[in-house]
Motif scaffolding. Structure first.
Motif, PDB file in Angstrom:
ATOM      1  N   MET A  52       0.842  -1.247  -0.013  1.00 45.24           N
ATOM      2  CA  MET A  52      -0.087   0.074  -0.136  1.00 45.24           C
ATOM      3  C   MET A  52       0.792   1.297  -0.102  1.00 45.24           C
ATOM      4  N   GLY A  53       0.397   2.212  -0.789  1.00 46.03           N
ATOM      5  CA  GLY A  53       1.011   3.466  -0.803  1.00 46.03           C
ATOM      6  C   GLY A  53       2.468   3.718  -1.767  1.00 46.03           C
ATOM      7  N   THR A  54       2.653   2.432  -2.288  1.00 43.80           N
ATOM      8  CA  THR A  54       3.845   2.433  -3.145  1.00 43.80           C
ATOM      9  C   THR A  54       3.686   3.301  -4.596  1.00 43.80           C
ATOM     10  N   HIS A  55       4.720   3.999  -4.921  1.00 42.55           N
ATOM     11  CA  HIS A  55       4.755   4.781  -6.282  1.00 42.55           C
ATOM     12  C   HIS A  55       5.871   4.224  -7.020  1.00 42.55           C
ATOM     13  N   ILE A  56       5.473   3.553  -8.148  1.00 43.37           N
ATOM     14  CA  ILE A  56       6.596   3.039  -9.064  1.00 43.37           C
ATOM     15  C   ILE A  56       6.650   3.880 -10.257  1.00 43.37           C
ATOM     16  N   GLY A  57       7.779   4.364 -10.675  1.00 45.24           N
ATOM     17  CA  GLY A  57       7.358   5.147 -11.956  1.00 45.24           C
ATOM     18  C   GLY A  57       7.589   4.550 -13.159  1.00 45.24           C
ATOM     19  N   ASN A  58       7.693   5.059 -14.205  1.00 43.01           N
ATOM     20  CA  ASN A  58       7.622   4.617 -15.576  1.00 43.01           C
ATOM     21  C   ASN A  58       9.179   3.729 -16.010  1.00 43.01           C
ATOM     22  N   ASN A  59       8.891   2.945 -16.866  1.00 43.58           N
ATOM     23  CA  ASN A  59       9.999   2.180 -17.250  1.00 43.58           C
ATOM     24  C   ASN A  59      10.880   1.301 -16.189  1.00 43.58           C
ATOM     25  N   VAL A  60      10.229   0.550 -15.587  1.00 42.19           N
ATOM     26  CA  VAL A  60      10.780  -0.136 -14.376  1.00 42.19           C
ATOM     27  C   VAL A  60      10.559  -1.593 -14.349  1.00 42.19           C
ATOM     28  N   ILE A  61      11.778  -2.259 -14.049  1.00 41.90           N
ATOM     29  CA  ILE A  61      11.761  -3.837 -14.031  1.00 41.90           C
ATOM     30  C   ILE A  61      11.818  -4.083 -12.583  1.00 41.90           C
ATOM     31  N   ILE A  62      10.942  -5.241 -12.164  1.00 45.27           N
ATOM     32  CA  ILE A  62      10.682  -5.358 -10.764  1.00 45.27           C
ATOM     33  C   ILE A  62      11.150  -6.911 -10.802  1.00 45.27           C
ATOM     34  N   GLY A  63      12.150  -7.389 -10.100  1.00 41.03           N
ATOM     35  CA  GLY A  63      12.590  -8.671 -10.045  1.00 41.03           C
ATOM     36  C   GLY A  63      11.575  -9.663  -9.476  1.00 41.03           C
ATOM     37  N   ALA A  64      11.730 -10.988  -9.996  1.00 42.44           N
ATOM     38  CA  ALA A  64      10.679 -12.051  -9.312  1.00 42.44           C
ATOM     39  C   ALA A  64      10.847 -11.931  -7.602  1.00 42.44           C
ATOM     40  N   GLY A  65       9.730 -12.293  -6.786  1.00 40.74           N
ATOM     41  CA  GLY A  65       9.564 -12.191  -5.479  1.00 40.74           C
ATOM     42  C   GLY A  65      10.010 -11.032  -4.947  1.00 40.74           C
ATOM     43  N   SER A  66       9.860  -9.867  -5.371  1.00 44.53           N
ATOM     44  CA  SER A  66      10.150  -8.606  -4.451  1.00 44.53           C
ATOM     45  C   SER A  66       9.283  -8.124  -3.840  1.00 44.53           C
ATOM     46  N   VAL A  67       9.601  -7.414  -2.589  1.00 45.15           N
ATOM     47  CA  VAL A  67       8.383  -6.841  -1.984  1.00 45.15           C
ATOM     48  C   VAL A  67       8.723  -5.323  -1.917  1.00 45.15           C
ATOM     49  N   VAL A  68       7.929  -4.699  -2.752  1.00 44.80           N
ATOM     50  CA  VAL A  68       7.911  -3.112  -2.983  1.00 44.80           C
ATOM     51  C   VAL A  68       7.317  -2.131  -2.115  1.00 44.80           C
ATOM     52  N   SER A  69       8.007  -1.095  -1.680  1.00 46.85           N
ATOM     53  CA  SER A  69       7.225   0.005  -0.926  1.00 46.85           C
ATOM     54  C   SER A  69       7.925   1.083  -1.259  1.00 46.85           C
ATOM     55  N   GLY A  70       7.448   2.056  -0.774  1.00 41.47           N
ATOM     56  CA  GLY A  70       7.871   3.671  -1.069  1.00 41.47           C
ATOM     57  C   GLY A  70       7.899   3.966  -2.190  1.00 41.47           C
TER      58      GLY A  70
END
Length: 247
Positions: free
Chosen positions: A112-130
């Protein structure tokens, strides 16, 4: 009518996933109030956990690829711990935003509350915040930036040719023959003449999920091949190679 259409789409995605189209899941999310951009694909939608409790607080951009087993949250329930410990209700809220052209690897969690920009690659199994800025690659738990998109592009360009050779060698080892041009999937720019007719001649697939075929062809035509021909590429890939060897 929309209520019944929504129920039908949900039934189709959950119980008849092979018959469901990628756009069916997008339509479900939009009908429930979530913003989903053009060209975005959810792979294995029946494996996804998309938090619908606050649909107005989730925005997903255009041409995103969200792979199997991902979780995207718009709330948490940690306030229950605080209430029991401190006997006071402290609620939470945060807008979850995923930009354009984002790839989210399998089994990742977007908090919740995560802001992901443009042109981003997120690896498998990641926990993303901020806040994740534009043009980067992130991975891990907690997810962190591991390189810029520019660095990732240069790295992939260097690895691309050797991986194409490995592709050919493993195919040869399995089938006892070299693959055809059409079997080379997205490695075709390494050796194919820059001519749209060549794509048709060799039945090259340029209809990719969540992409615009016209853009793929235009980008292909703008570049130059590494090898003079497919035969030259195969010679380089298989030179000195014997069946059973993986080099």
């Amino acid at each position: 009518m929309n209520k019944y259409k929504l129920l039908l789409l949900k039934f189709k995605v959950k119980y008849l996933p092979k018959l469901a189209k990628p756009e069916d899941f997008n339509m479900i999310l939009r009908m429930e109030g979530i913003t989903v951009g053009k060209g975005t694909i959810f792979y294995g939608p029946n494996t996804q956990t998309i938090d619908r409790q606050r649909p107005w607080m989730l925005k997903i951009g255009e041409y995103c690829k969200i792979t199997k087993g991902c979780t995207i949250l718009t709330h948490d329930y940690s306030r229950s711990v605080l209430r029991r410990a401190y006997h006071e209700i402290v609620c939470e809220a945060g807008e979850t935003i995923i930009g354009d052209n984002v790839f989210i690897g399998m089994n990742s969690t977007i908090l919740m509350g995560t802001h992901i920009g443009n042109n981003v690659i997120i690896g498998a199994g990641s926990v993303v915040s901020g806040n994740i800025p534009d043009n980067c690659v992130v991975a891990g738990n907690p997810a962190r930036i591991i390189r810029s998109l520019d660095d990732h592009f240069e790295r992939r360009k260097k690895e691309y040719i050797e991986e194409a050779k490995l592709f050919v060698r493993t195919y040869y080892n399995h089938y006892g023959k070299a693959p055809s041009v059409s079997k080379m999937t997205a490695f075709f720019p390494l050796f194919l003449k820059r001519d749209e007719e060549e794509l048709k001649k060799y039945n090259v697939n340029t209809k990719w999920n969540g992409d615009e075929e016209s853009e793929i062809i235009v980008d292909f035509l703008k570049t130059s091949p590494v090898y003079d021909s497919f035969e030259a590429f195969l010679k380089d890939a298989l030179e000195g190679y014997s069946k059973g060897d993986i080099k």
